[in-house]
Design an enzyme around this catalytic site. Structure first.
Site, PDB file in Angstrom:
ATOM      1  N   HIS A  62       0.808  -1.215   0.000  1.00 57.39           N
ATOM      2  CA  HIS A  62       0.000   0.000   0.000  1.00 57.39           C
ATOM      3  C   HIS A  62       0.845   1.272   0.000  1.00 57.39           C
ATOM      4  O   HIS A  62       1.947   1.302   0.539  1.00 57.39           O
ATOM      5  CB  HIS A  62      -0.913   0.026   1.227  1.00 57.39           C
ATOM      6  CG  HIS A  62      -1.839  -1.146   1.280  1.00 57.39           C
ATOM      7  ND1 HIS A  62      -2.225  -1.715   2.467  1.00 57.39           N
ATOM      8  CD2 HIS A  62      -2.438  -1.864   0.312  1.00 57.39           C
ATOM      9  CE1 HIS A  62      -3.043  -2.729   2.224  1.00 57.39           C
ATOM     10  NE2 HIS A  62      -3.179  -2.849   0.919  1.00 57.39           N
ATOM     11  N   LYS A  71       6.008   5.877   7.881  1.00 62.74           N
ATOM     12  CA  LYS A  71       5.454   4.905   8.821  1.00 62.74           C
ATOM     13  C   LYS A  71       6.552   4.320   9.711  1.00 62.74           C
ATOM     14  O   LYS A  71       7.608   3.926   9.220  1.00 62.74           O
ATOM     15  CB  LYS A  71       4.830   3.729   8.065  1.00 62.74           C
ATOM     16  CG  LYS A  71       3.775   4.101   7.082  1.00 62.74           C
ATOM     17  CD  LYS A  71       3.403   2.886   6.221  1.00 62.74           C
ATOM     18  CE  LYS A  71       2.375   3.315   5.216  1.00 62.74           C
ATOM     19  NZ  LYS A  71       2.729   3.025   3.871  1.00 62.74           N
ATOM     20  N   TYR A 131       1.299   0.680  13.650  1.00 63.72           N
ATOM     21  CA  TYR A 131       1.860   1.663  12.734  1.00 63.72           C
ATOM     22  C   TYR A 131       1.714   3.043  13.377  1.00 63.72           C
ATOM     23  O   TYR A 131       0.674   3.357  13.925  1.00 63.72           O
ATOM     24  CB  TYR A 131       1.056   1.764  11.435  1.00 63.72           C
ATOM     25  CG  TYR A 131       0.667   0.520  10.721  1.00 63.72           C
ATOM     26  CD1 TYR A 131       1.196   0.249   9.469  1.00 63.72           C
ATOM     27  CD2 TYR A 131      -0.281  -0.358  11.249  1.00 63.72           C
ATOM     28  CE1 TYR A 131       0.799  -0.866   8.763  1.00 63.72           C
ATOM     29  CE2 TYR A 131      -0.667  -1.482  10.551  1.00 63.72           C
ATOM     30  CZ  TYR A 131      -0.132  -1.738   9.304  1.00 63.72           C
ATOM     31  OH  TYR A 131      -0.518  -2.838   8.600  1.00 63.72           O
ATOM     32  N   ASP A 167      -6.231  -5.881  -2.694  1.00 64.23           N
ATOM     33  CA  ASP A 167      -4.812  -6.176  -2.885  1.00 64.23           C
ATOM     34  C   ASP A 167      -4.577  -7.101  -4.082  1.00 64.23           C
ATOM     35  O   ASP A 167      -3.530  -7.035  -4.717  1.00 64.23           O
ATOM     36  CB  ASP A 167      -4.216  -6.776  -1.621  1.00 64.23           C
ATOM     37  CG  ASP A 167      -4.125  -5.764  -0.486  1.00 64.23           C
ATOM     38  OD1 ASP A 167      -4.336  -4.557  -0.738  1.00 64.23           O
ATOM     39  OD2 ASP A 167      -3.854  -6.170   0.650  1.00 64.23           O
TER      40      ASP A 167
END
Length: 177
Positions: A62, A71, A131, A167
């Site tokens: 992603h 991140k 995250y 995905d």
């Protein structure tokens, strides 16, 4: 804390200092000044997210197109094969990938800067992944690089992962903007 530079500019592996005894352990998962000084990053995190996934789940790869996110990733429970793919067209490592095993046992973190696609594959029975983001999540801005794009050629450790419909429809590297 030990910081290890990867072969992709900006991607860093963080090995925290662990204080362990018969009672268990204690470690610092984030401290703004230390991370700024040791990683040379002036980060303001705006969102934390937690995901739980079962064995064989692959999430990713992603990225956000208009509002890219940096991140900081860590595993609270379980083990994952974590992957960052450089999709910055002007980068010397465009199309290259870097992986790291993150687990509740090794306590490693990975910093993935803006402009990279990110994903992970769960190796344990299940995994809880935290995250910390430096940009908000905008669902309409999320894009997906195809997990098995032959041009990127990621060496995933499991054969047939469980993927979301989104995905499964990821784009190949050459189709990205």
């Amino acid at each position: 804390m030990k910081v290890i530079e990867s072969m992709i500019k900006g991607v860093k592996v963080i090995e925290p200092e662990i204080h362990e005894d018969q009672r268990g352990y204690f470690l610092e998962t984030f401290q703004a000044k230390r991370y700024r000084d040791m990683l040379n990053l002036d980060i303001v995190f705006v969102q934390d997210t937690l995901s739980r996934s079962t064995h064989g789940v692959l999430r990713g790869l992603h990225y956000q197109q208009n509002y890219p996110q940096g991140k900081l990733i860590q595993v609270l429970r379980g083990e994952i094969f974590d992957v960052a793919v450089d999709i910055r067209r002007d980068s010397l490592t465009f199309g290259k990938w870097f992986s790291q095993i993150l687990s509740e046992d090794n306590h490693k973190q990975i910093w993935i800067p803006r402009g990279l696609a990110h994903g992970f594959l769960v190796l344990s029975k299940s995994a809880d992944v935290e995250y910390k983001f430096d940009e908000f999540y905008y669902p309409e801005d999320q894009r997906c690089l195809l997990w098995n794009d032959p041009e990127v050629n990621i060496d995933w450790p499991l054969g047939a992962p469980k993927l979301s419909d989104k995905d499964l429809k990821g784009k190949k590297l050459r189709e990205l903007i």
